[in-house]
Structure formats: C-alpha cells, structure tokens
Design a protein around this motif. Structure first.
Motif, mmCIF file in Angstrom:
data_model
loop_
_atom_site.group_PDB
_atom_site.id
_atom_site.type_symbol
_atom_site.label_atom_id
_atom_site.label_comp_id
_atom_site.label_asym_id
_atom_site.label_seq_id
_atom_site.Cartn_x
_atom_site.Cartn_y
_atom_site.Cartn_z
ATOM 1 N N HIS A 205 0.763 -1.213 -0.063
ATOM 2 C CA HIS A 205 0.073 0.019 0.115
ATOM 3 C C HIS A 205 0.800 1.287 -0.064
ATOM 4 O O HIS A 205 2.016 1.099 0.147
ATOM 5 C CB HIS A 205 -0.963 -0.077 1.060
ATOM 6 C CG HIS A 205 -0.295 -0.005 2.389
ATOM 7 N ND1 HIS A 205 -0.951 0.481 3.573
ATOM 8 C CD2 HIS A 205 1.000 -0.469 2.946
ATOM 9 C CE1 HIS A 205 -0.277 0.359 4.784
ATOM 10 N NE2 HIS A 205 0.938 -0.177 4.476
ATOM 11 N N TRP A 206 0.176 2.259 -0.231
ATOM 12 C CA TRP A 206 1.019 3.446 -0.254
ATOM 13 C C TRP A 206 0.263 4.845 0.313
ATOM 14 O O TRP A 206 -0.993 4.556 0.433
ATOM 15 C CB TRP A 206 1.376 3.877 -1.755
ATOM 16 C CG TRP A 206 0.245 4.082 -2.551
ATOM 17 C CD1 TRP A 206 -0.549 3.330 -3.273
ATOM 18 C CD2 TRP A 206 -0.615 5.414 -3.065
ATOM 19 N NE1 TRP A 206 -1.480 3.658 -4.065
ATOM 20 C CE2 TRP A 206 -1.488 5.003 -3.830
ATOM 21 C CE3 TRP A 206 -0.072 6.706 -2.654
ATOM 22 C CZ2 TRP A 206 -2.231 6.161 -4.359
ATOM 23 C CZ3 TRP A 206 -0.985 7.768 -3.019
ATOM 24 C CH2 TRP A 206 -2.193 7.381 -3.988
ATOM 25 N N ILE A 207 1.076 5.829 0.508
ATOM 26 C CA ILE A 207 0.472 7.218 1.086
ATOM 27 C C ILE A 207 0.791 8.331 0.357
ATOM 28 O O ILE A 207 2.117 8.255 0.122
ATOM 29 C CB ILE A 207 0.347 7.234 2.720
ATOM 30 C CG1 ILE A 207 1.869 7.180 3.251
ATOM 31 C CG2 ILE A 207 -0.311 6.439 3.449
ATOM 32 C CD1 ILE A 207 2.212 7.488 4.492
ATOM 33 N N PRO A 208 0.110 9.370 0.106
ATOM 34 C CA PRO A 208 0.868 10.540 -0.220
ATOM 35 C C PRO A 208 1.033 11.503 0.813
ATOM 36 O O PRO A 208 0.620 11.317 1.762
ATOM 37 C CB PRO A 208 -0.352 11.093 -1.308
ATOM 38 C CG PRO A 208 -1.792 10.811 -0.180
ATOM 39 C CD PRO A 208 -1.371 9.356 0.108
ATOM 40 N N GLU A 365 7.933 11.040 -8.323
ATOM 41 C CA GLU A 365 7.765 10.722 -9.991
ATOM 42 C C GLU A 365 6.420 9.876 -10.009
ATOM 43 O O GLU A 365 6.634 8.698 -10.122
ATOM 44 C CB GLU A 365 8.966 9.964 -10.686
ATOM 45 C CG GLU A 365 10.199 10.875 -10.725
ATOM 46 C CD GLU A 365 11.339 10.214 -11.460
ATOM 47 O OE1 GLU A 365 11.201 9.166 -11.719
ATOM 48 O OE2 GLU A 365 12.415 10.909 -11.680
ATOM 49 N N ASP A 366 5.099 10.603 -9.538
ATOM 50 C CA ASP A 366 4.079 9.576 -9.466
ATOM 51 C C ASP A 366 3.073 10.448 -9.983
ATOM 52 O O ASP A 366 2.679 11.432 -9.266
ATOM 53 C CB ASP A 366 3.803 9.042 -7.953
ATOM 54 C CG ASP A 366 2.484 8.413 -7.999
ATOM 55 O OD1 ASP A 366 1.999 7.816 -9.034
ATOM 56 O OD2 ASP A 366 1.843 8.183 -6.868
ATOM 57 N N ARG A 367 2.467 10.372 -11.050
ATOM 58 C CA ARG A 367 1.278 11.301 -11.698
ATOM 59 C C ARG A 367 1.555 12.481 -11.610
ATOM 60 O O ARG A 367 2.772 13.025 -12.104
ATOM 61 C CB ARG A 367 0.239 10.946 -10.539
ATOM 62 C CG ARG A 367 -0.465 9.419 -10.694
ATOM 63 C CD ARG A 367 -1.677 9.320 -9.618
ATOM 64 N NE ARG A 367 -1.040 9.446 -8.274
ATOM 65 C CZ ARG A 367 -1.856 9.324 -7.359
ATOM 66 N NH1 ARG A 367 -3.165 8.860 -7.488
ATOM 67 N NH2 ARG A 367 -1.275 9.485 -6.180
ATOM 68 N N ASP A 368 1.091 13.630 -10.812
ATOM 69 C CA ASP A 368 1.216 14.760 -10.762
ATOM 70 C C ASP A 368 1.992 15.306 -9.437
ATOM 71 O O ASP A 368 1.754 16.602 -9.130
ATOM 72 C CB ASP A 368 -0.071 15.814 -10.951
ATOM 73 C CG ASP A 368 -0.991 15.461 -10.108
ATOM 74 O OD1 ASP A 368 -1.166 14.580 -9.225
ATOM 75 O OD2 ASP A 368 -2.283 16.145 -10.266
ATOM 76 N N ASN A 372 2.425 19.265 -7.971
ATOM 77 C CA ASN A 372 1.700 19.565 -6.624
ATOM 78 C C ASN A 372 2.763 19.607 -5.293
ATOM 79 O O ASN A 372 1.858 19.368 -4.318
ATOM 80 C CB ASN A 372 0.712 18.465 -6.446
ATOM 81 C CG ASN A 372 -0.516 18.819 -7.504
ATOM 82 O OD1 ASN A 372 -0.818 19.848 -8.032
ATOM 83 N ND2 ASN A 372 -1.240 17.550 -8.142
ATOM 84 N N ASN A 373 4.010 19.469 -5.562
ATOM 85 C CA ASN A 373 4.641 19.324 -4.314
ATOM 86 C C ASN A 373 4.671 18.267 -3.601
ATOM 87 O O ASN A 373 4.411 18.328 -2.383
ATOM 88 C CB ASN A 373 4.733 20.543 -3.658
ATOM 89 C CG ASN A 373 6.096 21.219 -3.806
ATOM 90 O OD1 ASN A 373 7.012 21.056 -4.655
ATOM 91 N ND2 ASN A 373 6.203 22.419 -2.931
ATOM 92 N N MET A 374 4.210 17.112 -4.006
ATOM 93 C CA MET A 374 3.651 15.970 -3.412
ATOM 94 C C MET A 374 4.709 14.452 -3.372
ATOM 95 O O MET A 374 5.586 14.761 -4.439
ATOM 96 C CB MET A 374 2.636 15.437 -3.785
ATOM 97 C CG MET A 374 1.213 16.353 -3.330
ATOM 98 S SD MET A 374 1.132 16.829 -1.795
ATOM 99 C CE MET A 374 0.403 15.236 -1.147
ATOM 100 N N VAL A 375 4.992 13.652 -2.401
ATOM 101 C CA VAL A 375 5.686 12.621 -2.652
ATOM 102 C C VAL A 375 4.696 11.464 -2.315
ATOM 103 O O VAL A 375 3.700 11.530 -1.670
ATOM 104 C CB VAL A 375 6.935 12.665 -1.890
ATOM 105 C CG1 VAL A 375 7.877 13.686 -2.046
ATOM 106 C CG2 VAL A 375 6.457 12.725 -0.491
#
Length: 408
Positions: A205-208, A365-368, A372-375
C-alpha cells in the motif's frame, strides 16, 4: 581500542556481520533439509500409513534448531541497530529509511527522485513515532488502535528465491486397518496426494505526503512506523488465516484446515473441553499441536471461568503471563472469526516463505506529484505459505456458540 558512536569496535561489528551471514546460510540450508524430510514423510505415510519416529524426530529437531537460529539472528540484528546510536538507543524502523544514502540523495535532489530501501528486522525505539512538527498544533497523532499480529510467530519460518513453492500434499487418508483372518483378503486403506503450488504474493500500500516531509525526517519516520508497516502486518495476518487463494490472495490456514470432529463432543462440554478434543484430533493426524488461535471475545470467556467459590480457574488478574491453555500458547486475534477455535501443528505442518522483506520506496515521480509538491511513500512485502498437512490443523465452532447463556 577505538570505538565508533559508542556502539562497539569495528572488529565486533565485522564479527557480528560474519555470524549473521553464517546464520542466514544455516537457515537456508535448514529450509532445504525440512523440505526433504517433508517429502520423505509423505512417502512414509503413503507406504506405511504413518510417519517413522526417526523422521518425526528429525523434523522436530530441525524446527527447534531453526527457532534458536532465528532468535540469535534477531538478537544480532537488534544489536546492529543499537550500534551507532547514542546512549544505546535503538534506531527506529522509519529512521533507518531516512538515514540511508538513497533517501538523502533523493532529499537533496541528486541522482533522480526515487529511493528504494529494504528494512530488515529493526526493533522500534521509543521515538519511532516522533511528534509531527506543525505550528500551533498539539504534537503527536491520535492513532487508530493497533492489532498485535502474532499468527506468523507460530508458523515455521523460511525463505525463497523463487516466485512459487511446489510441494506434495496429502489430501486424504482412509485407515481400514483391522485384525485379519489368515487366508482371507486383507482390508484396504487408501491415501490421496496432490502436487500443490503456493505462489508468492505481494502485500502493498502507499500514502501521499507533501514534499516538505523530505525535510522533516521525524515526520517521515512517523508515517512509516505508525501506519505503513502496521497496515502490512494487519492484512498479512488476515491472509494467513482467512485468505481464499483466489486472485492475488494467499490460501490461508482456515480454508485448508480439517473440520472439527463434533463426534468428540460430550454432554456438558465447555469451550476448554472442545479445545482439548481438537488437540487430540491434531495428535491423531500424526503431529503434535503447537498453538491455539481464538477471537479475543472467546479467550475472555475462557479466562473468566470461575469455580463455585468465585476463584478464577485459568486467569490471575494480578499477573501478565502469556496466555496458555493445555500447555500451548494462545494467540488472540480479531482476524479469527468469533465463536470458532483453531488448533494446529503450526511449527511443522505449515511454513511461511519470505521472498522479499518489507521494502519502502519514496518518490516524487508519480502522476502529478511534481507540480503539486507531493511525494508518494509505498511499502510492500512478498511471501508465500505452504500447508504440508491440512489434517494437522483443526478449525470449528465451539459447542456452546448457539447458546449465549452457556458458560465458558
């Protein structure tokens, strides 16, 4: 003698690494020996109707030696985790991620934006769920309740480098052995076998998270320690017990177990009596039971059993001893259906094969994520489970589950 970080000399560190390598090699060799002995045991059952005493003894010895080596390996890994931390403080599971070169390179913007780190048997320290650094907010997170996953601890451990485990499994035994009259046709028994395959399955599983988390190591450690690892073990336990084997599910213990023989029930039986009957049923399948799995509600009913003078029979409220019944450890887990029991030879009749230990990847490097300054933080593990002798696992309902007023 020079020392680094107060954790011990370089010679001690190198010696521990050599010993750990030797233990891992020995465990791999032991797994191959167990596989060979299990194949021999199946042949003996087919030819004689039972397992030879020397084969059974060898399997028990291998299981015991494997447990001892695993404990020693865990102790060395924990010792290595403590080495290098001031005041002998263990490095947390999540902190081990943020201290790696892969993570530091990604956080600094060097050599790409993805880090991959494999985490092996590192014990959680007191600061493994560090406070969130948030202005004008109370520190910490009010976490959801955790369920301790312990079914894995009962099952014989193993490792694999393949994507599937293939083994011979007994599917039926009709024993018609009886006194015979000379000169007449002897009674015929039957044994059924099938070639079974247990595929390695992935649990993940993953989390933003915001990009700022890269500059906030305690918060990343909290993400990993607090939820991701727990999420994997939570689902793993459900899979080991209840997985139906379809799709990407593991084929769990309960779907493969033998149904409890209700003919063993007698008038006035309690839940404790039913568990003893199940232990006998496992013993008659040629293995000895090594553990009991119950829903917490059912274990409470057993522990609250009292004598006529109001004394507890199975529990002492003033002590914290490990739950045991009939000399066997009791695992209480909400993954077990309420009102049912499971008794089995977990240490010999089944084995977990770890293909990949818990692995954590952090990437922008996942979607946008970039704009959006996300990981994205992802955790996964790969494993398979083989059940060598389904008759050595017994599952069924307690005789009093249909009567809510009945005692334990």
């Amino acid at each position: 003698m020079s020392r680094k970080n107060g954790g011990g000399s370089n010679d001690d560190h190198n010696q521990d690494n050599l010993e750990m390598k030797g233990l891992m090699d020995a465990l791999t060799k032991r797994d191959l020996e167990i596989k060979t002995f299990c194949e021999n045991a199946q042949k003996e059952i087919k030819e004689t109707g039972k397992i030879a005493d020397d084969t059974k003894g060898a399997l028990e010895l291998l299981a015991k030696s494997g447990t001892e080596m695993q404990e020693r390996l865990t102790a060395l890994e924990q010792k290595g985790a403590r080495r290098g931390k001031s005041q002998a403080q263990a490095k947390s599971w999540g902190q081990s991620v943020v201290d790696t070169e892969s993570f530091k390179s990604m956080a600094d913007g060097r050599l790409g934006r993805t880090g991959r780190i494999e985490v092996k048997a590192i014990t959680s320290a007191d600061d493994s769920a560090g406070n969130l650094v948030v202005t004008e907010r109370l520190p910490g997170i009010i976490a959801q309740p955790d369920r301790v996953a312990t079914v894995r601890d009962l099952i014989m451990p193993g490792r694999t480098l393949s994507n599937a485990i293939e083994y011979v499994k007994e599917t039926g035994f009709v024993n018609n052995a009886a006194p015979q009259v000379e000169g007449q046709r002897k009674a015929e028994s039957s044994l059924s076998f099938e070639l079974a395959t247990s595929n390695v399955r992935t649990i993940a599983h993953w989390i933003p998270a915001t990009k700022q988390i890269l500059d906030d190591a305690p918060q990343l450690a909290s993400y990993i320690d607090g939820r991701l690892r727990y999420g994997l073990t939570y689902v793993e336990e459900e899979q080991l017990l209840l997985g139906d084997g379809t799709g990407q599910n593991i084929l769990g213990l309960i779907p493969q177990a033998t149904a409890y023989n209700t003919a063993l029930n007698m008038a006035g039986d309690t839940r404790v009596d039913a568990i003893r009957h199940a232990i006998l049923q496992v013993r008659l399948a040629e293995y000895r039971a090594s553990g009991i799995v119950l829903h917490p509600t059912d274990w409470e009913r057993i522990e609250l059993t009292k004598t006529d003078d109001n004394a507890y029979v199975f529990a002492n409220p003033t002590t914290g001893a490990q739950p045991r019944l009939w000399g066997l450890p009791v695992v209480e887990t909400t993954a077990m259906p309420e009102g049912q029991m499971m008794v089995g030879a977990f240490n010999m009749a089944a084995q977990i094969f770890d293909r990949e230990n818990t692995t954590v990847e952090v990437s922008t490097e996942d979607r946008d994520n970039f704009i959006n300054n996300m990981v994205t933080v992802r955790a996964e593990e790969r494993l398979a489970m083989a059940v060598y002798r389904p008759e050595s696992f017994v599952v069924g309902a307690f005789p009093d589950t249909t009567d809510p007023t009945a005692g334990a």
